[in-house]
Design an enzyme around this catalytic site. Structure first.
Site, PDB file in Angstrom:
ATOM      1  N   HIS A 294      54.608  16.080  65.394  1.00  0.00           N
ATOM      2  CA  HIS A 294      53.944  15.558  64.192  1.00  0.00           C
ATOM      3  C   HIS A 294      52.509  15.093  64.498  1.00  0.00           C
ATOM      4  CE1 HIS A 294      53.200  13.762  60.257  1.00  0.00           C
ATOM      5  NE2 HIS A 294      52.998  12.580  60.797  1.00  0.00           N
TER       6      HIS A 294
ATOM      7  N   ASN B 120      57.643  16.898  57.837  1.00  0.00           N
ATOM      8  CA  ASN B 120      57.408  16.355  56.498  1.00  0.00           C
ATOM      9  C   ASN B 120      56.871  17.388  55.510  1.00  0.00           C
ATOM     10  OD1 ASN B 120      55.283  15.830  58.506  1.00  0.00           O
ATOM     11  ND2 ASN B 120      54.081  15.130  56.767  1.00  0.00           N
ATOM     12  N   HIS B 121      56.326  18.533  56.018  1.00  0.00           N
ATOM     13  CA  HIS B 121      55.810  19.557  55.101  1.00  0.00           C
ATOM     14  C   HIS B 121      56.771  20.735  54.903  1.00  0.00           C
ATOM     15  CE1 HIS B 121      52.041  17.489  54.863  1.00  0.00           C
ATOM     16  NE2 HIS B 121      51.748  17.662  56.139  1.00  0.00           N
TER      17      HIS B 121
ATOM     18  N   GLU C  20      56.392  23.441  60.363  1.00  0.00           N
ATOM     19  CA  GLU C  20      55.991  22.738  59.125  1.00  0.00           C
ATOM     20  C   GLU C  20      54.543  22.974  58.688  1.00  0.00           C
ATOM     21  OE1 GLU C  20      55.376  18.632  58.859  1.00  0.00           O
ATOM     22  OE2 GLU C  20      53.968  18.647  60.522  1.00  0.00           O
ATOM     23  N   ASN C  21      53.717  23.600  59.543  1.00  0.00           N
ATOM     24  CA  ASN C  21      52.295  23.772  59.195  1.00  0.00           C
ATOM     25  C   ASN C  21      51.832  25.231  59.207  1.00  0.00           C
ATOM     26  OD1 ASN C  21      52.061  20.964  61.198  1.00  0.00           O
ATOM     27  ND2 ASN C  21      51.475  20.858  59.060  1.00  0.00           N
TER      28      ASN C  21
ATOM     29  N   HIS D 129      60.344  13.990  64.494  1.00  0.00           N
ATOM     30  CA  HIS D 129      59.023  14.267  63.927  1.00  0.00           C
ATOM     31  C   HIS D 129      58.508  12.942  63.360  1.00  0.00           C
ATOM     32  CE1 HIS D 129      56.241  17.321  62.303  1.00  0.00           C
ATOM     33  NE2 HIS D 129      56.112  16.512  61.266  1.00  0.00           N
TER      34      HIS D 129
ATOM     35  N   ASP E  36      53.659  22.221  66.624  1.00  0.00           N
ATOM     36  CA  ASP E  36      53.301  22.627  65.257  1.00  0.00           C
ATOM     37  C   ASP E  36      52.302  23.802  65.233  1.00  0.00           C
ATOM     38  OD1 ASP E  36      54.163  19.895  65.538  1.00  0.00           O
ATOM     39  OD2 ASP E  36      53.635  19.530  63.449  1.00  0.00           O
TER      40      ASP E  36
ATOM     41  N   HIS F  82      50.330  16.430  66.625  1.00  0.00           N
ATOM     42  CA  HIS F  82      49.449  17.563  66.959  1.00  0.00           C
ATOM     43  C   HIS F  82      48.630  17.300  68.216  1.00  0.00           C
ATOM     44  CE1 HIS F  82      49.516  19.575  62.686  1.00  0.00           C
ATOM     45  NE2 HIS F  82      50.679  19.007  62.998  1.00  0.00           N
TER      46      HIS F  82
HETATM   47 FE   LIG Z   1      52.422  18.994  61.845  1.00  0.00          FE
HETATM   48 FE   LIG Z   2      54.200  16.462  60.277  1.00  0.00          FE
END
Ligand SMILES: [Fe+2]
Ligand SMILES: [Fe+2]
Length: 268
Positions: free
Chosen positions: A181, A67-68, A39-40, A156, A8, A183
Protein backbone atom coordinates in the site's frame (compact mmCIF):
# COMPACT_ATOMS: atom_id res chain seq x y z
CA UNK A 1 9.08 -23.51 -3.86
CA UNK A 2 10.15 -19.99 -4.64
CA UNK A 3 7.38 -17.40 -4.68
CA UNK A 4 7.87 -13.92 -6.11
CA UNK A 5 5.46 -11.35 -4.66
CA UNK A 6 5.45 -8.15 -6.73
CA UNK A 7 4.46 -4.81 -5.16
CA UNK A 8 1.57 -2.67 -6.47
CA UNK A 9 1.72 -2.66 -10.28
CA UNK A 10 0.87 0.94 -11.16
CA UNK A 11 -0.73 1.79 -14.50
CA UNK A 12 0.43 0.95 -18.00
CA UNK A 13 4.03 1.74 -17.04
CA UNK A 14 3.88 -0.96 -14.37
CA UNK A 15 2.42 -3.40 -16.89
CA UNK A 16 5.22 -2.51 -19.34
CA UNK A 17 7.83 -3.26 -16.66
CA UNK A 18 6.33 -6.70 -16.09
CA UNK A 19 6.08 -7.36 -19.82
CA UNK A 20 9.74 -6.62 -20.29
CA UNK A 21 11.21 -8.14 -17.10
CA UNK A 22 9.01 -10.95 -15.81
CA UNK A 23 10.21 -13.84 -17.98
CA UNK A 24 13.87 -13.09 -17.43
CA UNK A 25 13.28 -12.69 -13.70
CA UNK A 26 11.38 -15.96 -13.46
CA UNK A 27 14.24 -17.85 -15.12
CA UNK A 28 17.12 -16.06 -13.36
CA UNK A 29 15.57 -16.36 -9.90
CA UNK A 30 14.09 -19.83 -10.46
CA UNK A 31 10.61 -18.65 -9.49
CA UNK A 32 7.82 -21.22 -9.25
CA UNK A 33 4.91 -18.89 -8.53
CA UNK A 34 4.32 -15.20 -9.25
CA UNK A 35 1.92 -13.11 -7.15
CA UNK A 36 1.24 -9.42 -7.81
CA UNK A 37 -0.64 -6.70 -5.94
CA UNK A 38 -3.34 -5.71 -8.45
CA UNK A 39 -5.11 -2.67 -6.94
CA UNK A 40 -3.42 -0.01 -9.14
CA UNK A 41 -3.11 -1.65 -12.56
CA UNK A 42 -5.79 0.09 -14.66
CA UNK A 43 -5.19 3.86 -14.79
CA UNK A 44 -3.83 3.61 -11.24
CA UNK A 45 -7.05 2.42 -9.60
CA UNK A 46 -8.37 -1.12 -9.74
CA UNK A 47 -7.78 -3.72 -12.42
CA UNK A 48 -9.99 -4.28 -15.45
CA UNK A 49 -10.91 -7.73 -16.70
CA UNK A 50 -8.77 -7.09 -19.79
CA UNK A 51 -5.69 -6.14 -17.75
CA UNK A 52 -6.25 -9.13 -15.45
CA UNK A 53 -6.23 -11.47 -18.44
CA UNK A 54 -3.22 -9.72 -19.94
CA UNK A 55 -1.14 -10.06 -16.76
CA UNK A 56 -2.20 -13.68 -16.35
CA UNK A 57 -0.96 -14.34 -19.87
CA UNK A 58 2.32 -12.62 -18.97
CA UNK A 59 2.79 -15.17 -16.18
CA UNK A 60 1.25 -13.72 -13.01
CA UNK A 61 -0.32 -16.67 -11.19
CA UNK A 62 -2.23 -14.88 -8.42
CA UNK A 63 -3.39 -11.31 -7.70
CA UNK A 64 -3.83 -9.73 -4.26
CA UNK A 65 -6.03 -6.70 -3.57
CA UNK A 66 -6.21 -3.38 -1.74
CA UNK A 67 -8.39 -0.33 -1.16
CA UNK A 68 -8.82 0.26 -4.93
CA UNK A 69 -9.74 -3.33 -5.84
CA UNK A 70 -13.38 -2.57 -6.64
CA UNK A 71 -12.95 0.53 -8.82
CA UNK A 72 -13.08 -1.34 -12.15
CA UNK A 73 -16.45 -3.09 -12.20
CA UNK A 74 -15.45 -5.49 -15.00
CA UNK A 75 -13.30 -7.38 -12.47
CA UNK A 76 -16.22 -8.18 -10.14
CA UNK A 77 -17.19 -11.37 -11.95
CA UNK A 78 -13.63 -12.63 -11.45
CA UNK A 79 -13.47 -11.53 -7.82
CA UNK A 80 -16.74 -13.34 -7.18
CA UNK A 81 -15.53 -16.58 -8.79
CA UNK A 82 -13.61 -18.72 -6.24
CA UNK A 83 -11.60 -20.40 -8.99
CA UNK A 84 -10.26 -17.16 -10.49
CA UNK A 85 -6.87 -16.24 -8.98
CA UNK A 86 -7.70 -12.74 -7.76
CA UNK A 87 -8.83 -11.47 -4.37
CA UNK A 88 -9.93 -8.17 -2.86
CA UNK A 89 -9.51 -7.30 0.81
CA UNK A 90 -11.40 -9.77 3.01
CA UNK A 91 -12.43 -7.09 5.54
CA UNK A 92 -13.53 -4.34 3.13
CA UNK A 93 -17.27 -4.86 3.24
CA UNK A 94 -19.88 -7.52 3.92
CA UNK A 95 -19.46 -9.35 0.61
CA UNK A 96 -15.70 -9.53 0.79
CA UNK A 97 -15.28 -12.48 3.06
CA UNK A 98 -15.83 -14.74 0.10
CA UNK A 99 -13.70 -12.75 -2.34
CA UNK A 100 -10.82 -11.93 0.02
CA UNK A 101 -9.91 -15.55 0.71
CA UNK A 102 -9.05 -18.01 -2.07
CA UNK A 103 -7.00 -21.11 -2.65
CA UNK A 104 -4.66 -21.91 -5.51
CA UNK A 105 -3.73 -25.49 -6.37
CA UNK A 106 -0.06 -25.84 -7.37
CA UNK A 107 2.11 -28.86 -8.05
CA UNK A 108 3.51 -28.49 -4.52
CA UNK A 109 0.11 -28.38 -2.85
CA UNK A 110 -2.68 -25.98 -2.04
CA UNK A 111 -1.90 -22.36 -1.17
CA UNK A 112 -4.21 -20.11 0.84
CA UNK A 113 -4.26 -16.42 -0.01
CA UNK A 114 -5.85 -13.69 2.10
CA UNK A 115 -5.72 -9.91 1.64
CA UNK A 116 -6.54 -7.66 4.60
CA UNK A 117 -6.82 -3.90 4.85
CA UNK A 118 -5.18 -2.14 7.76
CA UNK A 119 -7.45 -0.12 10.04
CA UNK A 120 -6.40 3.33 8.81
CA UNK A 121 -6.77 2.86 5.07
CA UNK A 122 -9.96 0.94 5.82
CA UNK A 123 -11.43 3.83 7.81
CA UNK A 124 -10.37 6.30 5.10
CA UNK A 125 -12.19 4.17 2.55
CA UNK A 126 -15.28 4.31 4.78
CA UNK A 127 -16.23 0.67 4.44
CA UNK A 128 -14.19 -1.29 6.93
CA UNK A 129 -16.57 -3.38 8.95
CA UNK A 130 -14.45 -6.22 10.25
CA UNK A 131 -11.40 -6.04 12.46
CA UNK A 132 -8.55 -7.66 10.46
CA UNK A 133 -7.05 -9.43 13.50
CA UNK A 134 -10.36 -11.02 14.47
CA UNK A 135 -11.18 -11.87 10.87
CA UNK A 136 -7.88 -13.61 10.16
CA UNK A 137 -8.37 -15.67 13.34
CA UNK A 138 -11.75 -16.74 12.03
CA UNK A 139 -10.44 -17.49 8.53
CA UNK A 140 -7.63 -19.68 9.87
CA UNK A 141 -9.89 -21.41 12.39
CA UNK A 142 -12.43 -22.32 9.70
CA UNK A 143 -9.67 -23.90 7.61
CA UNK A 144 -7.59 -25.57 10.30
CA UNK A 145 -8.30 -29.08 8.96
CA UNK A 146 -7.03 -28.21 5.47
CA UNK A 147 -3.50 -29.27 4.65
CA UNK A 148 -2.04 -26.23 2.92
CA UNK A 149 1.41 -26.11 1.39
CA UNK A 150 1.55 -22.41 2.30
CA UNK A 151 -0.61 -19.62 3.69
CA UNK A 152 0.11 -16.15 2.35
CA UNK A 153 -1.46 -13.17 4.13
CA UNK A 154 -1.25 -9.75 2.50
CA UNK A 155 -1.68 -6.76 4.86
CA UNK A 156 -2.47 -3.64 2.86
CA UNK A 157 -2.12 -0.83 5.35
CA UNK A 158 -0.93 2.65 6.23
CA UNK A 159 0.67 2.28 9.63
CA UNK A 160 3.94 0.42 9.98
CA UNK A 161 2.85 -0.42 13.53
CA UNK A 162 -0.27 -2.28 12.39
CA UNK A 163 1.69 -4.24 9.78
CA UNK A 164 4.40 -5.18 12.30
CA UNK A 165 1.72 -6.28 14.75
CA UNK A 166 0.00 -8.39 12.08
CA UNK A 167 3.34 -10.12 11.39
CA UNK A 168 3.83 -10.84 15.08
CA UNK A 169 0.20 -11.92 15.52
CA UNK A 170 0.48 -14.49 12.73
CA UNK A 171 4.06 -15.60 13.36
CA UNK A 172 4.18 -19.39 13.19
CA UNK A 173 0.53 -19.59 12.03
CA UNK A 174 1.03 -18.65 8.36
CA UNK A 175 3.92 -18.89 5.88
CA UNK A 176 4.19 -15.21 5.05
CA UNK A 177 2.78 -11.82 6.03
CA UNK A 178 3.48 -9.40 3.21
CA UNK A 179 2.75 -5.70 3.56
CA UNK A 180 1.96 -3.24 0.78
CA UNK A 181 0.00 0.00 0.00
CA UNK A 182 2.90 2.44 0.61
CA UNK A 183 4.51 1.93 -2.79
CA UNK A 184 7.85 2.42 -1.01
CA UNK A 185 9.83 -0.70 -0.07
CA UNK A 186 11.03 -1.26 3.48
CA UNK A 187 14.31 -2.93 4.45
CA UNK A 188 12.88 -5.23 7.12
CA UNK A 189 12.30 -8.49 5.21
CA UNK A 190 13.09 -11.32 7.62
CA UNK A 191 11.95 -14.61 9.05
CA UNK A 192 10.24 -13.85 12.36
CA UNK A 193 11.07 -15.91 15.45
CA UNK A 194 8.54 -18.65 14.63
CA UNK A 195 9.66 -18.59 10.95
CA UNK A 196 6.89 -16.64 9.26
CA UNK A 197 8.37 -14.63 6.38
CA UNK A 198 7.61 -10.95 6.92
CA UNK A 199 8.05 -7.53 5.28
CA UNK A 200 6.28 -4.28 6.17
CA UNK A 201 6.09 -3.06 2.58
CA UNK A 202 7.24 -4.52 -0.72
CA UNK A 203 7.01 -1.22 -2.65
CA UNK A 204 5.61 -0.73 -6.15
CA UNK A 205 6.24 -1.50 -9.81
CA UNK A 206 6.15 1.25 -12.42
CA UNK A 207 7.58 4.78 -12.68
CA UNK A 208 10.51 5.41 -10.34
CA UNK A 209 10.55 9.21 -10.67
CA UNK A 210 7.02 9.81 -9.45
CA UNK A 211 4.93 10.22 -6.32
CA UNK A 212 3.91 6.57 -5.85
CA UNK A 213 3.30 6.36 -9.61
CA UNK A 214 1.65 9.79 -10.04
CA UNK A 215 3.38 12.73 -11.77
CA UNK A 216 5.16 14.93 -9.23
CA UNK A 217 3.64 18.13 -10.70
CA UNK A 218 0.10 16.95 -9.96
CA UNK A 219 0.86 16.29 -6.31
CA UNK A 220 2.84 19.51 -5.86
CA UNK A 221 -0.02 21.59 -7.33
CA UNK A 222 -2.49 19.88 -5.01
CA UNK A 223 -0.29 20.26 -1.96
CA UNK A 224 1.20 23.70 -2.51
CA UNK A 225 -1.65 25.42 -4.38
CA UNK A 226 -4.66 23.51 -3.05
CA UNK A 227 -5.72 22.54 -6.57
CA UNK A 228 -8.48 19.95 -6.78
CA UNK A 229 -6.77 18.13 -9.63
CA UNK A 230 -6.91 14.52 -10.74
CA UNK A 231 -4.14 11.98 -10.69
CA UNK A 232 -2.06 11.77 -13.86
CA UNK A 233 0.22 8.76 -13.88
CA UNK A 234 3.88 9.16 -14.82
CA UNK A 235 4.41 7.20 -18.00
CA UNK A 236 8.05 7.80 -18.89
CA UNK A 237 11.51 7.94 -17.38
CA UNK A 238 13.14 5.49 -14.99
CA UNK A 239 11.32 2.35 -13.85
CA UNK A 240 11.31 0.23 -10.73
CA UNK A 241 10.19 -3.31 -9.97
CA UNK A 242 9.94 -4.11 -6.26
CA UNK A 243 8.94 -7.29 -4.54
CA UNK A 244 10.09 -10.10 -2.31
CA UNK A 245 11.08 -13.69 -2.93
CA UNK A 246 9.79 -16.15 -0.35
CA UNK A 247 11.23 -19.66 -0.39
CA UNK A 248 9.32 -22.51 1.22
CA UNK A 249 10.93 -25.89 1.84
CA UNK A 250 9.10 -28.48 -0.23
CA UNK A 251 9.29 -31.19 2.43
CA UNK A 252 8.77 -29.35 5.73
CA UNK A 253 6.54 -26.65 4.14
CA UNK A 254 8.35 -24.11 6.33
CA UNK A 255 9.57 -20.76 5.01
CA UNK A 256 13.36 -20.77 4.80
CA UNK A 257 14.06 -17.41 3.18
CA UNK A 258 12.60 -14.00 2.38
CA UNK A 259 14.59 -11.42 0.49
CA UNK A 260 13.74 -8.10 -1.10
CA UNK A 261 14.00 -7.70 -4.85
CA UNK A 262 14.48 -4.09 -5.94
CA UNK A 263 15.22 -3.54 -9.63
CA UNK A 264 15.61 -0.18 -11.36
CA UNK A 265 16.44 0.90 -14.87
CA UNK A 266 16.44 3.79 -17.31
CA UNK A 267 14.68 2.86 -20.49
CA UNK A 268 11.77 0.67 -21.43
FE1 LIG B 1 -1.31 0.79 -4.16
FE1 LIG C 1 -3.60 0.89 -1.56
Amino acid sequence: MRILYIGDVVGSFGVRVLKSKLNELKNDQKIDLIVAQSENVTNGKGISAADFKYLKDLGVDFFTGGNHSFVESSINVYLDNPSEPIIGPANYDHRSKTIGVKELQTKYGKILFVSLLGQIVGKDSGLLTVNPLKLIDQILEERKQIDYFAKIVNIHGDFSSEKVVMGHYLDGRVSAVIGDHWHVPTADARLLSSKTAYISDVGMTGALDSSLGVKYEVIIARWRDNLKNRHILEDSGSWQLNGVIVEIDNQSKKPVLIEGLNLRGENL
